[in-house]
Motif scaffolding. Sequence first.
Motif, PDB file in Angstrom:
ATOM      1  N   GLY A 207       0.789  -1.223   0.000  1.00 49.00           N
ATOM      2  CA  GLY A 207       0.000   0.000   0.000  1.00 49.00           C
ATOM      3  C   GLY A 207       0.819   1.271   0.000  1.00 49.00           C
ATOM      4  O   GLY A 207       0.393   2.284   0.548  1.00 49.00           O
ATOM      5  N   TRP A 208       2.003   1.228  -0.626  1.00 53.50           N
ATOM      6  CA  TRP A 208       2.797   2.456  -0.677  1.00 53.50           C
ATOM      7  C   TRP A 208       2.775   3.059  -2.077  1.00 53.50           C
ATOM      8  O   TRP A 208       2.481   2.384  -3.067  1.00 53.50           O
ATOM      9  CB  TRP A 208       4.222   2.199  -0.216  1.00 53.50           C
ATOM     10  N   PHE A 209       3.109   4.336  -2.137  1.00 50.05           N
ATOM     11  CA  PHE A 209       3.285   5.022  -3.410  1.00 50.05           C
ATOM     12  C   PHE A 209       4.779   5.062  -3.706  1.00 50.05           C
ATOM     13  O   PHE A 209       5.583   5.339  -2.821  1.00 50.05           O
ATOM     14  CB  PHE A 209       2.724   6.442  -3.338  1.00 50.05           C
ATOM     15  N   SER A 210       5.153   4.780  -4.946  1.00 51.93           N
ATOM     16  CA  SER A 210       6.566   4.741  -5.311  1.00 51.93           C
ATOM     17  C   SER A 210       7.066   6.112  -5.725  1.00 51.93           C
ATOM     18  O   SER A 210       6.465   6.771  -6.587  1.00 51.93           O
ATOM     19  CB  SER A 210       6.795   3.760  -6.464  1.00 51.93           C
ATOM     20  N   LEU A 211       8.181   6.535  -5.106  1.00 52.29           N
ATOM     21  CA  LEU A 211       8.879   7.752  -5.541  1.00 52.29           C
ATOM     22  C   LEU A 211      10.216   7.391  -6.179  1.00 52.29           C
ATOM     23  O   LEU A 211      11.186   8.135  -6.095  1.00 52.29           O
ATOM     24  CB  LEU A 211       9.087   8.721  -4.371  1.00 52.29           C
ATOM     25  N   SER A 212      10.263   6.250  -6.849  1.00 56.90           N
ATOM     26  CA  SER A 212      11.461   5.858  -7.580  1.00 56.90           C
ATOM     27  C   SER A 212      11.767   6.896  -8.658  1.00 56.90           C
ATOM     28  O   SER A 212      10.865   7.545  -9.197  1.00 56.90           O
ATOM     29  CB  SER A 212      11.253   4.492  -8.240  1.00 56.90           C
ATOM     30  N   THR A 213      13.046   7.030  -8.992  1.00 56.23           N
ATOM     31  CA  THR A 213      13.497   8.032  -9.947  1.00 56.23           C
ATOM     32  C   THR A 213      12.724   7.968 -11.259  1.00 56.23           C
ATOM     33  O   THR A 213      12.687   6.921 -11.918  1.00 56.23           O
ATOM     34  CB  THR A 213      14.998   7.844 -10.244  1.00 56.23           C
ATOM     35  N   LEU A 214      12.089   9.089 -11.617  1.00 55.79           N
ATOM     36  CA  LEU A 214      11.361   9.283 -12.871  1.00 55.79           C
ATOM     37  C   LEU A 214      10.122   8.399 -13.009  1.00 55.79           C
ATOM     38  O   LEU A 214       9.483   8.394 -14.068  1.00 55.79           O
ATOM     39  CB  LEU A 214      12.283   9.077 -14.085  1.00 55.79           C
ATOM     40  N   LYS A 215       9.737   7.701 -11.945  1.00 53.80           N
ATOM     41  CA  LYS A 215       8.528   6.888 -12.017  1.00 53.80           C
ATOM     42  C   LYS A 215       7.324   7.622 -11.457  1.00 53.80           C
ATOM     43  O   LYS A 215       6.265   7.028 -11.240  1.00 53.80           O
ATOM     44  CB  LYS A 215       8.752   5.532 -11.339  1.00 53.80           C
ATOM     45  N   GLU A 216       7.471   8.892 -11.219  1.00 55.85           N
ATOM     46  CA  GLU A 216       6.377   9.823 -10.952  1.00 55.85           C
ATOM     47  C   GLU A 216       6.846  11.180 -11.475  1.00 55.85           C
ATOM     48  O   GLU A 216       8.044  11.367 -11.713  1.00 55.85           O
ATOM     49  CB  GLU A 216       6.011   9.842  -9.457  1.00 55.85           C
ATOM     50  N   PRO A 217       5.959  12.153 -11.684  1.00 61.53           N
ATOM     51  CA  PRO A 217       6.326  13.361 -12.430  1.00 61.53           C
ATOM     52  C   PRO A 217       6.992  14.482 -11.642  1.00 61.53           C
ATOM     53  O   PRO A 217       7.472  15.442 -12.264  1.00 61.53           O
ATOM     54  CB  PRO A 217       4.961  13.872 -12.941  1.00 61.53           C
ATOM     55  N   TYR A 218       7.049  14.401 -10.315  1.00 54.96           N
ATOM     56  CA  TYR A 218       7.287  15.626  -9.552  1.00 54.96           C
ATOM     57  C   TYR A 218       8.713  15.828  -9.052  1.00 54.96           C
ATOM     58  O   TYR A 218       9.101  16.942  -8.728  1.00 54.96           O
ATOM     59  CB  TYR A 218       6.265  15.712  -8.409  1.00 54.96           C
ATOM     60  N   ARG A 219       9.511  14.767  -8.980  1.00 56.45           N
ATOM     61  CA  ARG A 219      10.903  14.973  -8.591  1.00 56.45           C
ATOM     62  C   ARG A 219      11.638  15.807  -9.640  1.00 56.45           C
ATOM     63  O   ARG A 219      12.483  16.651  -9.300  1.00 56.45           O
ATOM     64  CB  ARG A 219      11.613  13.633  -8.361  1.00 56.45           C
ATOM     65  N   VAL A 220      11.316  15.606 -10.902  1.00 54.16           N
ATOM     66  CA  VAL A 220      11.911  16.419 -11.970  1.00 54.16           C
ATOM     67  C   VAL A 220      11.610  17.898 -11.747  1.00 54.16           C
ATOM     68  O   VAL A 220      12.470  18.764 -11.957  1.00 54.16           O
ATOM     69  CB  VAL A 220      11.389  15.977 -13.359  1.00 54.16           C
ATOM     70  N   GLU A 221      10.389  18.197 -11.302  1.00 56.60           N
ATOM     71  CA  GLU A 221      10.005  19.594 -11.099  1.00 56.60           C
ATOM     72  C   GLU A 221      10.835  20.252 -10.004  1.00 56.60           C
ATOM     73  O   GLU A 221      11.212  21.421 -10.110  1.00 56.60           O
ATOM     74  CB  GLU A 221       8.514  19.681 -10.772  1.00 56.60           C
TER      75      GLU A 221
END
Length: 416
Positions: A207-221
């Motif tokens: 039940g976690w959300f992944s913040l793996s590199t580039l696998k969601e849009p917002y770390r790039v921002e």
Amino acid sequence: MRDNTTGERPSFVTHLECAATGERHEADRPHGLSRAGKPLYVRYDLPALARALPRSALAERSPDMWRYRELLPVRDAANIVSLGEMTTPLIGAPESARVSGGRGDLLVKDEGRLPTGSFKARGLCVAVSKAKEFGVSRIAMPTAGNAGAALAAYCSRAGIESIVFCPDDAPETTISEIALQGARVFRVNGNITEIGPIVENGKEAAGWFSLSTLKEPYRVEGKKTMGLELAEQLGWDVPDVIFYPTGGGTGLIGMWKAFAEMEAIGWIGAKRPRMVAVQSATCGPIARAFEAGRETAEPVVGGHTDVPGLRVPWTIGDFMILRVLKESNGFAITIEDDEVEPVRAEMAARDGVHLCPEGAATFVAYRKALKQGQIRPEDRCVLFNCASGLKYAMPPVTARLDRLQPIDYAKLVSAQ
């Protein structure tokens, strides 16, 4: 000065866009990859943003990352999770440039001044803020070290549970830092690419959300603020060349996006820096692909390097990084691991700049590029020092002095 993290401002986010296909995705719900299985870009209404935010308005704002609030994706300022993300300094290294044969400015963007001591704070600050806005309660990621420390800190600040997976050979200091900052941290027998499936496969079960590199849009921002800051610090100009230590490549991609957005809103002109991806000769998937003229990279089997942040045998953003190198007339370059510590000590002794190993790798690359004629001696170059050198091993000090015995002061000053 006004606090950049408070007060209502309009959001200019319009949609998300697949980096490979251009397909649009709605912005107001959590996303991982696009429907094509590729990273997503955040897109903004740039004409409206240009009318609302002249660059002169920045003079009224505090010198921190959130001064660029309208160019970031958090819609409600109440959801910003901040630990004091300062503008990091550009430090000249004239002696290091001179002995290397450079005649132009050599500047170090020292990201070690950020919270948790690395540039990972930028991406995780924005990504965790957006996760908070979406109501996410548990986040997981694989990390070589510094990203996990930043995730843990921002999640603790936001009241979000964090779970972090590190390779066995990640720096001990950062593993301990992750635990100290409140995450559940696990050592894993594998590199960051091999650990990634643990996070992806656990999304439903744990039940976690992944913040793996580039696998969601917002770390790039968050990472793109490096480009925004750099242009502002250079009087709304850009350097000739940027040397960037490239593992996952989020910052390289983010800065290139920032330059395009700044031109679109009238903050800078069409000039662009040449972007240089710096990798290890023993773990350089982007460099291999660039040399072969490929648009995608193959994983480096058994890839390993002593430089922790470069220990990335493959990244899902491979095609995005290679696109940036091509569009900028840049290149990829590899360094030898045994060159890193000597130049790290050299720049510290010559210019007083304490680089981390990844930052030292960019200095090695600068010298190599000069020698090979890939850059001009008069180029103004920026090296990204991505973390505080204090996080990494330093030379032992063995010299001792007995204050109770006669002291030969001449020997003390000639001992070096």
